[in-house]
Design a protein around this motif. Sequence first.
Motif, PDB file in Angstrom:
ATOM      1  N   ALA A   1       0.816  -1.219   0.000  1.00  0.00           N
ATOM      2  CA  ALA A   1       0.000   0.000   0.000  1.00  0.00           C
ATOM      3  C   ALA A   1       0.851   1.271   0.000  1.00  0.00           C
ATOM      4  O   ALA A   1       0.299   2.383  -0.059  1.00  0.00           O
ATOM      5  CB  ALA A   1      -0.926   0.012   1.216  1.00  0.00           C
ATOM      6  N   ILE A   2       2.163   1.145   0.048  1.00  0.00           N
ATOM      7  CA  ILE A   2       3.036   2.320   0.123  1.00  0.00           C
ATOM      8  C   ILE A   2       3.066   3.048  -1.221  1.00  0.00           C
ATOM      9  O   ILE A   2       3.289   2.437  -2.269  1.00  0.00           O
ATOM     10  CB  ILE A   2       4.459   1.912   0.545  1.00  0.00           C
ATOM     11  CG1 ILE A   2       4.434   1.370   1.973  1.00  0.00           C
ATOM     12  CG2 ILE A   2       5.424   3.094   0.434  1.00  0.00           C
ATOM     13  CD1 ILE A   2       5.778   0.867   2.464  1.00  0.00           C
ATOM     14  N   VAL A   3       2.849   4.361  -1.175  1.00  0.00           N
ATOM     15  CA  VAL A   3       2.848   5.187  -2.387  1.00  0.00           C
ATOM     16  C   VAL A   3       4.269   5.685  -2.669  1.00  0.00           C
ATOM     17  O   VAL A   3       5.124   5.681  -1.782  1.00  0.00           O
ATOM     18  CB  VAL A   3       1.888   6.384  -2.224  1.00  0.00           C
ATOM     19  CG1 VAL A   3       0.463   5.899  -2.011  1.00  0.00           C
ATOM     20  CG2 VAL A   3       2.332   7.300  -1.078  1.00  0.00           C
ATOM     21  N   PRO A   4       4.541   6.132  -3.901  1.00  0.00           N
ATOM     22  CA  PRO A   4       5.868   6.675  -4.207  1.00  0.00           C
ATOM     23  C   PRO A   4       6.180   7.912  -3.368  1.00  0.00           C
ATOM     24  O   PRO A   4       5.270   8.658  -2.972  1.00  0.00           O
ATOM     25  CB  PRO A   4       5.778   7.026  -5.695  1.00  0.00           C
ATOM     26  CG  PRO A   4       4.688   6.160  -6.224  1.00  0.00           C
ATOM     27  CD  PRO A   4       3.696   6.053  -5.100  1.00  0.00           C
ATOM     28  N   THR A   5       7.459   8.126  -3.114  1.00  0.00           N
ATOM     29  CA  THR A   5       7.892   9.320  -2.400  1.00  0.00           C
ATOM     30  C   THR A   5       8.249  10.425  -3.380  1.00  0.00           C
ATOM     31  O   THR A   5       8.688  10.162  -4.511  1.00  0.00           O
ATOM     32  CB  THR A   5       9.107   9.028  -1.511  1.00  0.00           C
ATOM     33  OG1 THR A   5       9.409  10.203  -0.731  1.00  0.00           O
ATOM     34  CG2 THR A   5      10.337   8.672  -2.322  1.00  0.00           C
ATOM     35  N   SER A   6       8.055  11.656  -2.964  1.00  0.00           N
ATOM     36  CA  SER A   6       8.568  12.781  -3.736  1.00  0.00           C
ATOM     37  C   SER A   6      10.042  12.998  -3.396  1.00  0.00           C
ATOM     38  O   SER A   6      10.524  12.546  -2.352  1.00  0.00           O
ATOM     39  CB  SER A   6       7.776  14.055  -3.427  1.00  0.00           C
ATOM     40  OG  SER A   6       7.856  14.374  -2.042  1.00  0.00           O
ATOM     41  N   VAL A   7      10.750  13.666  -4.291  1.00  0.00           N
ATOM     42  CA  VAL A   7      12.105  14.140  -4.006  1.00  0.00           C
ATOM     43  C   VAL A   7      12.098  15.651  -4.187  1.00  0.00           C
ATOM     44  O   VAL A   7      11.310  16.197  -4.968  1.00  0.00           O
ATOM     45  CB  VAL A   7      13.162  13.471  -4.913  1.00  0.00           C
ATOM     46  CG1 VAL A   7      13.195  11.975  -4.676  1.00  0.00           C
ATOM     47  CG2 VAL A   7      12.915  13.775  -6.382  1.00  0.00           C
ATOM     48  N   THR A   8      12.963  16.327  -3.456  1.00  0.00           N
ATOM     49  CA  THR A   8      12.819  17.768  -3.263  1.00  0.00           C
ATOM     50  C   THR A   8      13.794  18.586  -4.089  1.00  0.00           C
ATOM     51  O   THR A   8      14.983  18.268  -4.182  1.00  0.00           O
ATOM     52  CB  THR A   8      13.015  18.111  -1.775  1.00  0.00           C
ATOM     53  OG1 THR A   8      12.103  17.329  -0.998  1.00  0.00           O
ATOM     54  CG2 THR A   8      12.755  19.580  -1.516  1.00  0.00           C
ATOM     55  N   ILE A   9      13.272  19.657  -4.661  1.00  0.00           N
ATOM     56  CA  ILE A   9      14.087  20.677  -5.328  1.00  0.00           C
ATOM     57  C   ILE A   9      13.952  21.964  -4.529  1.00  0.00           C
ATOM     58  O   ILE A   9      12.843  22.493  -4.370  1.00  0.00           O
ATOM     59  CB  ILE A   9      13.646  20.902  -6.780  1.00  0.00           C
ATOM     60  CG1 ILE A   9      13.882  19.627  -7.599  1.00  0.00           C
ATOM     61  CG2 ILE A   9      14.380  22.087  -7.397  1.00  0.00           C
ATOM     62  CD1 ILE A   9      13.466  19.732  -9.036  1.00  0.00           C
ATOM     63  N   GLY A  10      15.059  22.450  -4.004  1.00  0.00           N
ATOM     64  CA  GLY A  10      15.040  23.647  -3.189  1.00  0.00           C
ATOM     65  C   GLY A  10      14.939  24.916  -4.007  1.00  0.00           C
ATOM     66  O   GLY A  10      15.033  24.909  -5.245  1.00  0.00           O
ATOM     67  N   ILE A  11      14.746  26.029  -3.320  1.00  0.00           N
ATOM     68  CA  ILE A  11      14.673  27.333  -3.982  1.00  0.00           C
ATOM     69  C   ILE A  11      15.981  27.595  -4.718  1.00  0.00           C
ATOM     70  O   ILE A  11      17.071  27.404  -4.180  1.00  0.00           O
ATOM     71  CB  ILE A  11      14.391  28.437  -2.950  1.00  0.00           C
ATOM     72  CG1 ILE A  11      12.985  28.266  -2.363  1.00  0.00           C
ATOM     73  CG2 ILE A  11      14.528  29.828  -3.585  1.00  0.00           C
ATOM     74  CD1 ILE A  11      12.665  29.218  -1.227  1.00  0.00           C
ATOM     75  N   ASN A  12      15.865  28.048  -5.950  1.00  0.00           N
ATOM     76  CA  ASN A  12      17.033  28.224  -6.803  1.00  0.00           C
ATOM     77  C   ASN A  12      16.665  29.167  -7.936  1.00  0.00           C
ATOM     78  O   ASN A  12      15.516  29.600  -8.057  1.00  0.00           O
ATOM     79  CB  ASN A  12      17.477  26.856  -7.350  1.00  0.00           C
ATOM     80  CG  ASN A  12      18.972  26.783  -7.596  1.00  0.00           C
ATOM     81  OD1 ASN A  12      19.583  27.743  -8.059  1.00  0.00           O
ATOM     82  ND2 ASN A  12      19.558  25.635  -7.280  1.00  0.00           N
ATOM     83  N   THR A  13      17.636  29.475  -8.779  1.00  0.00           N
ATOM     84  CA  THR A  13      17.328  30.166 -10.025  1.00  0.00           C
ATOM     85  C   THR A  13      16.620  29.182 -10.954  1.00  0.00           C
ATOM     86  O   THR A  13      16.700  27.960 -10.752  1.00  0.00           O
ATOM     87  CB  THR A  13      18.609  30.648 -10.701  1.00  0.00           C
ATOM     88  OG1 THR A  13      19.411  29.505 -11.057  1.00  0.00           O
ATOM     89  CG2 THR A  13      19.412  31.564  -9.776  1.00  0.00           C
ATOM     90  N   PRO A  14      15.934  29.662 -11.974  1.00  0.00           N
ATOM     91  CA  PRO A  14      15.319  28.726 -12.915  1.00  0.00           C
ATOM     92  C   PRO A  14      16.329  27.746 -13.513  1.00  0.00           C
ATOM     93  O   PRO A  14      16.048  26.540 -13.619  1.00  0.00           O
ATOM     94  CB  PRO A  14      14.717  29.642 -13.975  1.00  0.00           C
ATOM     95  CG  PRO A  14      14.400  30.908 -13.231  1.00  0.00           C
ATOM     96  CD  PRO A  14      15.526  31.059 -12.250  1.00  0.00           C
ATOM     97  N   GLU A  15      17.514  28.233 -13.849  1.00  0.00           N
ATOM     98  CA  GLU A  15      18.537  27.356 -14.424  1.00  0.00           C
ATOM     99  C   GLU A  15      19.041  26.356 -13.384  1.00  0.00           C
ATOM    100  O   GLU A  15      19.260  25.178 -13.693  1.00  0.00           O
ATOM    101  CB  GLU A  15      19.705  28.191 -14.955  1.00  0.00           C
ATOM    102  CG  GLU A  15      19.352  29.110 -16.118  1.00  0.00           C
ATOM    103  CD  GLU A  15      18.559  30.345 -15.692  1.00  0.00           C
ATOM    104  OE1 GLU A  15      18.561  30.679 -14.477  1.00  0.00           O
ATOM    105  OE2 GLU A  15      17.909  30.955 -16.558  1.00  0.00           O
ATOM    106  N   GLY A  16      19.226  26.832 -12.151  1.00  0.00           N
ATOM    107  CA  GLY A  16      19.683  25.938 -11.095  1.00  0.00           C
ATOM    108  C   GLY A  16      18.649  24.877 -10.771  1.00  0.00           C
ATOM    109  O   GLY A  16      18.986  23.720 -10.512  1.00  0.00           O
TER     110      GLY A  16
END
Length: 350
Positions: A124-139
Motif C-alpha cells: 500500500a506504500i505510495v511513491p515518495t517525492s524528491v525535493t528541489i530547493g529554492i534556486n534560479t530557474p537554471e539551477g
Amino acid sequence: MQIEVKTFTVNKRFPLTISRGTTAQTTNVWVKISQDNIEGWGEASPFSVGTNPQSTEIIKGALLQVAPMLQAYNPLQRSPIDQVLTKLGIPSAAKAALDVAMHDWLGKYVKLPLWQLWGLDKNAIVPTSVTIGINTPEGARARARDWLQFTDVRILKVKLGNPDGIAADQKMLLAVREEAPNLEFYVDANGGWSLSDAVEMCIFLADLGVKYVEQPLPRGQEKSLPELKQHSPLPIFVDESCFTSADIPHLADCVDGVNIKLMKSGGLSEAMRMVHTARAFGLQVMFGCYSDSTLANTAAAQLAPLADYLDLDSHLNLIDDPFTGAIALDGKILPNDLPGLGVQYSAFTA
C-alpha cells in the motif's frame, strides 16, 4: 535499560534552500538502547521552527540528562517513559530518538519488522517525492536533471517562498516543469507567502496541475487559513503549523491534510496517534523528514502504508549516510523484512 548517545555528521549531495535558509550539512544524534542482549536504535536530527530551534547540542544534552533516569525502565514501558520525558520537557526530536529505539527493540524482541507487527501492508506504500530547493530557474532545472539521473523519481516536491517574491517562484516552477514534464508535482512554501500571495499562487499552481500546496502561510498565521481554503482550488497541507495530534482539531476545518514528521511528533507512538486523529477529522496525511538519515526515514517508512503522500527523500540526498535499511524501488521507499526497523550500520564512518 542502558542508553548510549553519539553524534554523526552527514553531508548533502545538493544543498537544500527553503524560505528560511540553506542546509548543506547536519550533525545528527544516534541513540542506542540495550536490554537483554537486544539493541534498539533511534535517530534525532536538528530542526528549527519558530523561536524554539532544536539544535544538535540541545538534543544531545537532553538525552544525556535523561539517560540515567531511564535505566530503571524496560524498553517495553514506552508509556511510563513518555510521561517522564514529557514532565521534563524533553525536546521532541530527542523523544523521537528514544521512542524509535524502543520500537526497534520491540521488533527485534518479537522478531518481526514493525510494519508487520502493526498489521500493515507494504504493497500500500505510495511513491515518495524528491525535493528541489529554492534556486534560479537554471539551477532548478539542473537539480531536476540530477534527481532524474540517479533516482527512479516519480514525483518532484518544489520548494517555493522565494524571498524575491512570487514572480521568482513562478519562473522557477515553470522551468522545472519544462525539464520534467511527465512527473507529478507538489509544492511546499515553508510559510513563505502572505495570504494574498498564497491565494494567487494556489490558483496559478492549480492551472499547472500541481497536486497540493504545503504550509503556504507562516506558522502563527493559522487564523488566515480558513480564508485561504475558501479561495484555493488546491488542497492545503500544514507542516510547521502542526506538531502533534493535539494541534489537529484546531486545524481540521481549515486544511485538507497534515505533514507528520517524527522529529516534530516525538516518535512513532505520537505519529500513529496523529494518523488516527487526522483520519477521525477526515484529513489526509503525509510523512515528511528533515535532514534525516536512512535510520529515521526507515522508521517513518514502517508507517508508510498509512500515508496518502510521502516525502521521505532526505537520505537519498546524502553522500555519507552511515546506515542501510529501507530500499528505494520504483520510486518508493520500502522497509525490509528484518526485525524491528531493519536498519544496519554501513561501511561509511559516522
